[in-house]
Design an enzyme around this catalytic site. Structure first.
Site, PDB file in Angstrom:
ATOM      1  N   ASP A 183      55.161  -7.845  19.189  1.00 23.21           N
ATOM      2  CA  ASP A 183      55.746  -8.383  17.958  1.00 23.21           C
ATOM      3  C   ASP A 183      57.268  -8.412  17.967  1.00 23.21           C
ATOM      4  O   ASP A 183      57.874  -9.311  17.388  1.00 23.21           O
ATOM      5  CB  ASP A 183      55.286  -7.556  16.750  1.00 23.21           C
ATOM      6  CG  ASP A 183      53.817  -7.753  16.440  1.00 23.21           C
ATOM      7  OD1 ASP A 183      53.267  -8.794  16.825  1.00 23.21           O
ATOM      8  OD2 ASP A 183      53.214  -6.856  15.820  1.00 23.21           O
ATOM      9  N   TYR A 231      46.865 -14.806  10.257  1.00 21.39           N
ATOM     10  CA  TYR A 231      47.559 -14.618   8.994  1.00 21.39           C
ATOM     11  C   TYR A 231      47.342 -15.847   8.105  1.00 21.39           C
ATOM     12  O   TYR A 231      47.078 -16.953   8.581  1.00 21.39           O
ATOM     13  CB  TYR A 231      49.059 -14.442   9.228  1.00 21.39           C
ATOM     14  CG  TYR A 231      49.481 -13.063   9.692  1.00 21.39           C
ATOM     15  CD1 TYR A 231      48.563 -12.135  10.169  1.00 21.39           C
ATOM     16  CD2 TYR A 231      50.820 -12.686   9.659  1.00 21.39           C
ATOM     17  CE1 TYR A 231      48.964 -10.881  10.585  1.00 21.39           C
ATOM     18  CE2 TYR A 231      51.234 -11.435  10.077  1.00 21.39           C
ATOM     19  CZ  TYR A 231      50.301 -10.535  10.541  1.00 21.39           C
ATOM     20  OH  TYR A 231      50.706  -9.293  10.955  1.00 21.39           O
TER      21      TYR A 231
END
Length: 470
Positions: free
Chosen positions: A151, A406
């Site tokens: 990330d 997401y």
């Protein structure tokens, strides 16, 4: 005639010709000046009619040949008057969802220079809507794509590009540098926020109007992070939810109120929500609602309600028994407005959203309880307040044979409607960890908006064949 007389005669002739040439030049200059003033004295004949507009620039080409006088390219600029966004309208009634955009980034990236991204979203401004994402600083086919499952790195940046296109090095705009972000337009200019730096000492840089305005240091030394979708502004005030602290224990969440990129007020999280991450926010009738991720305990989502004019907020949990985080247990008999509902494995949570509008409430969730696969929209009247509320309508967005990821809310607040039409996006994650035959982790995007009509379902999955990348 002797030689001296010849020289005198030739000189006299040359001088005479020079004087005549000078007189002709003076006469020509006078004539041109006279004609110029004559043209200037007759605006109805030779001056173009300029139509002022409410947009940026009007360019009028009026080529008039009159005695060698040429008038061309007269440019008149009139700045478009902009005002702060005012969230006075209600949400539009929604009976189903229609397709808005799909970028097919992974499919296109099999044979083109497409950037590796994740954490995408959409955000609009008075000129239209753009896609946003956090780039990994490499392309799908680039060797640096190895390791993009991680990330946080110094190579990530918030980028934006025209809605519907796939992000490439040739069509994106860098908004700010970092590995966590949010962005929103207040009606006058855009504010973008990026977090960057090491986990134990990250910081945020706030940009407004294309320039850095404010810096925010870490307050808990544990991955300062923010929404990963658009913030929302009302009358110039743009609240943003930020968290610093553990992902699996109590963390320090703050609601920070900005105006033109400058901090107006900071509030510690108040209310019953026990853990807040990755909020999806929207605005209507003067209020802003953020539906978030409880990564510590709750399979029911926390809800933060923000009054941006008073710069105050409250928090609770979505009351409905329809659980929308992933992973999650089976839907219980009753929901809980004040406490997290635990259960579900192995994943602690995923970014998601809802639109909470009484009878007109819709919740989004993965179809799978245990993994980020499939996606569905459920109409759940009074989901915000009724612990026994359940679905009355259902629409498949991604079938359960395909990966999702997401999801988040956005609204085109400048659309010419009597109400704000809810829209949402779903991240379609491909690559690692689920598809380990490739070195990269990336996504494409699909976005849909509300419709009063009752439309059919279809699966808007990513559609790339991973085998083609081997």
């Amino acid at each position: 005639m002797n030689p001296n007389q010849k020289i005198i005669c030739i000189s006299a002739t040359g001088m005479t010709l020079s004087v005549v040439s000078l007189l002709i030049g003076i006469a020509n200059l006078g004539l041109n000046i006279g004609l110029h003033y004559k043209v200037g004295d007759t605006p109805d004949a030779n001056t173009p009619n300029v139509n002022e507009t409410n947009s940026t620039t009007t360019i009028i080409n009026n080529n008039t040949q009159n005695n060698f006088t040429n008038i061309t390219n007269i440019i008149v600029s009139k700045n478009e008057e902009r005002t702060f966004l005012n969230l006075t309208k209600p949400l539009c009634e929604v009976n189903s969802w229609h397709i808005l955009s799909k970028d097919n980034a992974i499919r296109i990236g099999e044979d083109a220079h497409i950037l590796v991204t994740r954490e995408p979203y959409l955000s609009c401004d008075p000129q239209g809507c753009r896609m946003f994402a956090l780039s990994q600083g490499t392309t799908l086919r680039g060797r640096h794509a190895n390791g993009t499952i991680h990330d946080r790195s110094p190579f990530r940046a918030l980028i934006s590009w025209e809605m519907g296109q796939a992000p490439s090095p040739y069509n994106v705009r860098v908004e700010c540098i970092g590995w966590s972000s949010t962005s929103c337009h207040d009606g006058i200019s855009r504010m973008s926020i990026c977090m960057s730096g090491p986990n134990n000492n990250a910081s945020a840089v706030v940009w407004y109007g294309g320039r850095p305005v404010t810096e925010i240091p870490s307050w808990a030394g544990n991955i300062l992070r923010t929404q990963e979708s658009e913030c929302v502004c009302h009358r110039g005030i743009c609240p943003v939810v930020m968290t610093d602290g553990p992902a699996n224990n109590r963390a320090a969440t703050k609601i920070i109120y900005f105006k033109e990129g400058k901090i107006q007020k900071i509030e510690e999280l108040a209310g019953n929500a026990q853990h807040i991450e990755e909020c999806s926010c929207y605005g209507a009738v003067g209020m802003i609602k953020c539906i978030c991720r409880d990564n510590w305990k709750g399979a029911n989502r926390p809800v933060i309600t923000i009054d941006s004019e008073m710069m105050t907020h409250t928090s609770k949990y979505l009351c409905s028994k329809v659980l929308t985080d992933t992973s999650r247990p089976n839907d219980p008999t009753n929901g809980d407005c004040d406490a997290p509902i635990t259960g579900g494995s192995p994943d602690p949570g995923v970014k998601g959203f809802a639109f909470l509008d009484g009878e007109n409430s819709w919740l989004g969730r993965t179809i799978s309880k245990d993994s980020r696969s499939g996606y569905e929209m459920l109409k759940v009247p009074n989901a915000e307040t009724d612990t026994r509320s359940e679905p009355t309508s259902h629409q498949v967005i991604i079938n359960n044979q395909n990966w999702s990821g997401y999801s988040g809310a956005f609204i085109d607040y400048w659309a010419n409607k009597e109400c704000f039409n809810p829209c949402f996006y779903v991240e379609l994650i491909r690559g690692r960890p689920k598809e380990s035959s490739v070195l990269w982790t990336s996504n494409s995007i699909v976005a849909l908006c509300g419709s009063r009509e009752r439309l059919g379902s279809w699966s808007w999955h990513d559609g790339a064949e991973i085998i083609y990348f081997k």
